[in-house]
Enzyme design. Sequence first.
Site, PDB file in Angstrom:
ATOM      1  N   ARG A  70       0.475  -0.997   0.070  1.00  0.00           N
ATOM      2  CA  ARG A  70       0.148  -0.276  -0.105  1.00  0.00           C
ATOM      3  C   ARG A  70       0.767   1.281  -0.166  1.00  0.00           C
ATOM      4  NH1 ARG A  70      -1.803   1.720   4.511  1.00  0.00           N
ATOM      5  NH2 ARG A  70      -1.529   0.267   5.447  1.00  0.00           N
ATOM      6  N   TYR A 199      -1.154  -4.193  -6.770  1.00  0.00           N
ATOM      7  CA  TYR A 199      -1.038  -5.078  -5.584  1.00  0.00           C
ATOM      8  C   TYR A 199      -1.811  -3.758  -4.156  1.00  0.00           C
ATOM      9  CZ  TYR A 199       1.476  -7.509  -2.019  1.00  0.00           C
ATOM     10  OH  TYR A 199       1.840  -8.282  -1.269  1.00  0.00           O
ATOM     11  N   LYS A 208      -9.233  -2.014   1.792  1.00  0.00           N
ATOM     12  CA  LYS A 208      -8.464  -0.773   2.977  1.00  0.00           C
ATOM     13  C   LYS A 208      -9.639   0.356   1.898  1.00  0.00           C
ATOM     14  CE  LYS A 208      -6.344  -3.328   5.431  1.00  0.00           C
ATOM     15  NZ  LYS A 208      -6.350  -3.017   6.432  1.00  0.00           N
ATOM     16  N   HIS A 228     -10.579  -0.823  12.193  1.00  0.00           N
ATOM     17  CA  HIS A 228      -9.876  -2.216  11.173  1.00  0.00           C
ATOM     18  C   HIS A 228      -9.505  -2.916  12.510  1.00  0.00           C
ATOM     19  CE1 HIS A 228      -5.069  -2.097  10.029  1.00  0.00           C
ATOM     20  NE2 HIS A 228      -5.771  -2.976   9.547  1.00  0.00           N
ATOM     21  N   SER A 250       0.341  -2.494  12.036  1.00  0.00           N
ATOM     22  CA  SER A 250       0.512  -3.389  11.638  1.00  0.00           C
ATOM     23  C   SER A 250       1.648  -4.006  12.277  1.00  0.00           C
ATOM     24  CB  SER A 250       1.598  -3.328  10.260  1.00  0.00           C
ATOM     25  OG  SER A 250       1.744  -1.845  10.538  1.00  0.00           O
ATOM     26  N   CYS A 252       1.947  -6.609  14.736  1.00  0.00           N
ATOM     27  CA  CYS A 252       1.838  -6.639  16.033  1.00  0.00           C
ATOM     28  C   CYS A 252       0.735  -8.244  16.380  1.00  0.00           C
ATOM     29  CB  CYS A 252       0.359  -5.911  17.097  1.00  0.00           C
ATOM     30  SG  CYS A 252       1.225  -4.058  16.951  1.00  0.00           S
ATOM     31  N   ASP A 279      -9.190  -9.096  10.153  1.00  0.00           N
ATOM     32  CA  ASP A 279      -8.974  -7.405   9.814  1.00  0.00           C
ATOM     33  C   ASP A 279      -9.861  -6.527  10.018  1.00  0.00           C
ATOM     34  OD1 ASP A 279      -6.560  -5.812   9.007  1.00  0.00           O
ATOM     35  OD2 ASP A 279      -7.116  -5.620   6.933  1.00  0.00           O
ATOM     36  N   ARG A 371       2.475 -12.183   0.961  1.00  0.00           N
ATOM     37  CA  ARG A 371       0.949 -12.275   0.865  1.00  0.00           C
ATOM     38  C   ARG A 371       0.537 -13.787   0.861  1.00  0.00           C
ATOM     39  NH1 ARG A 371      -1.044  -8.504   4.499  1.00  0.00           N
ATOM     40  NH2 ARG A 371       1.231  -7.111   4.703  1.00  0.00           N
TER      41      ARG A 371
HETATM   42  O1  O2Y Z   1       0.399  -3.860   1.050  1.00  0.00           O
HETATM   43  C1  O2Y Z   1      -0.857  -3.854   1.217  1.00  0.00           C
HETATM   44  O2  O2Y Z   1      -0.936  -3.673   0.494  1.00  0.00           O
HETATM   45  C2  O2Y Z   1      -1.531  -4.861   1.473  1.00  0.00           C
HETATM   46  S1  O2Y Z   1      -2.419  -4.407   2.715  1.00  0.00           S
HETATM   47  C3  O2Y Z   1      -3.373  -4.994   4.290  1.00  0.00           C
HETATM   48  C4  O2Y Z   1      -3.401  -6.311   3.695  1.00  0.00           C
HETATM   49  C5  O2Y Z   1      -4.084  -7.269   5.139  1.00  0.00           C
HETATM   50  C6  O2Y Z   1      -4.530  -6.845   6.209  1.00  0.00           C
HETATM   51  N1  O2Y Z   1      -4.082  -5.488   6.363  1.00  0.00           N
HETATM   52  C7  O2Y Z   1      -3.738  -4.635   5.710  1.00  0.00           C
HETATM   53  C8  O2Y Z   1      -3.155  -3.037   6.289  1.00  0.00           C
HETATM   54  O3  O2Y Z   1      -2.467  -2.802   6.102  1.00  0.00           O
HETATM   55  O4  O2Y Z   1      -3.073  -3.037   7.755  1.00  0.00           O
HETATM   56 MN    MN Z   2      -5.029  -4.499   8.343  1.00  0.00          MN
END
Ligand code: O2Y
Ligand code: MN
Length: 588
Positions: A70, A199, A208, A228, A250, A252, A279, A371
Amino acid sequence: MTCSNPFVVKWVEETAARLKPTNVVWVNGSDEEYRSICDQLVSDGTFTPLNPKKFPNSYWAVSDPSDVARVEDRTFICTRSQDDAGPTNNWADPREMFKTLNSLMEGCMQGRTMYVVPYLMGPDGSPFSRVGFELTDSLYVVANMRIMARIGDTALRNLKDDSNDFVRGVHSIGDLDPEHRYICHFPEQNIIASFNSNYGGNALQGKKCFALRIASTLARRQGWLAEHMLILGITNPKGEKHYVCAAFPSACGKTNLAMLIPPQSYLEQGWKVETVGDDIAWLNFGSDGRLYAINPEAGFFGVAPGTSYKTNPNAMDTIKSNTIFTNTALDLDEMVPWWEGLGEPPKRVRDWMKHDWTPASKTKAAHPNSRFTAPARQCPSIDANWESPGGVPISAIIFGGRRAHTTPLVYQARDWQHGTFVGVTMASETTAAATGKVGELRRDPMAMLPFIGYHAGDYFQHWLDMGKRAGAKMPGVFHVNWFRTDDAGKFLWPGFGDNMRVLEWVLGRVAGKAGAAETPLGFQPRAEDLNLQGATLSAAAVEELLAVKKADWEEELESQEKFFNKIGAKLPKEIWTEHRALRQRLGL
Ligand code: O2Y
Ligand code: MN
């Protein structure tokens, strides 16, 4: 099933006219269609089929090396007034952003197919579920969306023909230019646009973009919460079951907690932990005035590195079939995925950059953010009610963070207003995996900092307002810290399955049965209030885990003030009140 909603049909036609795809394909979500999608992805080289005996119907894929996570600095909230996006979001004027996107995306699907993906966030038939559409030129995105959401005919069945109430999403891979990557949200129009990424959270818009950023704005308008949070069901030896939600930044161990296996002694007594979601939670009031949670997602998009039969057996069993592995390494002899933390490295490894890799290589074989995309229904601990249309009643909300010092193992907030303050002041120390810098404190209210789709001050106010509506029926609020260390930097708490001991105390508090001492932070267990039978912990370690040290809290209060000043005038006065009351109780 053809889509007979005229609002959808018109918008799809208009979008196709702008993006100029060669074909438009409506996705129906069937098994047969998914097989054909995977076959196409194998033919074009995107998917490498895994060993059908060890990982049936599963595939290995890699992303562009510039497109692995992200991107918060390219994520925008586009509202007419900048103030509505607040100080924690990148803001853009919607007219300007539409202009930018229109000129960048004009004709971007020429020579390509535009897939129309209707998707449902939430269980089929739930009044709390919402429909979105993602128009994408990425078949990889379609395949992942098929696992992460309920797509195709199921989604169409949940949208009335005369309803204009759906989220419009457009996604194109573009040329993956990171400088012109855009992840844009238009909460006033319920529109999402992502460009130049293929991605995860950037491209799989249900997660998200919709289920948190857009949904948080819908939730504020409509009187619910989009959070979240993982959702867990816990059954005690008497057969009494409670559900809890938990929010963690993240790194944790959120996925591990969502799939926790209690210690053997707990299992023998009849304790059981089940997973509703790992999540995201959407929380609505039920007719009894309590909060009920649904998991809007249908799959897990979990971090692979560090996942093993030692750390998370339920996750390992979930990903044994029907799973897409992205940016992990590949064991070329067995044709199975591999990552750091899984076990001994195999003999012949292809890394996520498609290079030969050996343990002597200077790089990691799997990208740290690699992932697995896996169906939630395959999780051995999945809860029988995980798709219940009415959701599951929530007894407790648990906030957490990674703190080497300062925050004790667990404490309970005094009431909802104080609990909101505890959520607002959540913070976590970075790990090397996250930023390269270790131990830097990041404030992350409710673990929502990158996901609040509007002004953070208004979001905190919304939490307070929700409590005013429900009064005593709101869940108890708790804070946990599994990561406190001793002077040598060693973790004091064993974590993993032993976190069950803390959950037992949480549920005991909710039931009015577990003991506690009233302290400046709220209510804290004394050593004798925790079930530590069978845990390998010294009395000194327990004392340190529960300690509240004035010097640490002096620093913490200063850091809170800096954060409050960043939020500015919209920080609710109740949050300042709670902060001052805490300062007073601490004698600082
Ligand atoms: O980097 C990404 O695109 C994944 S982000 C993500 C994926 C699963 C659960 N939580 C998250 C997050 O950034 O909180
Ligand atoms: Mn998440």
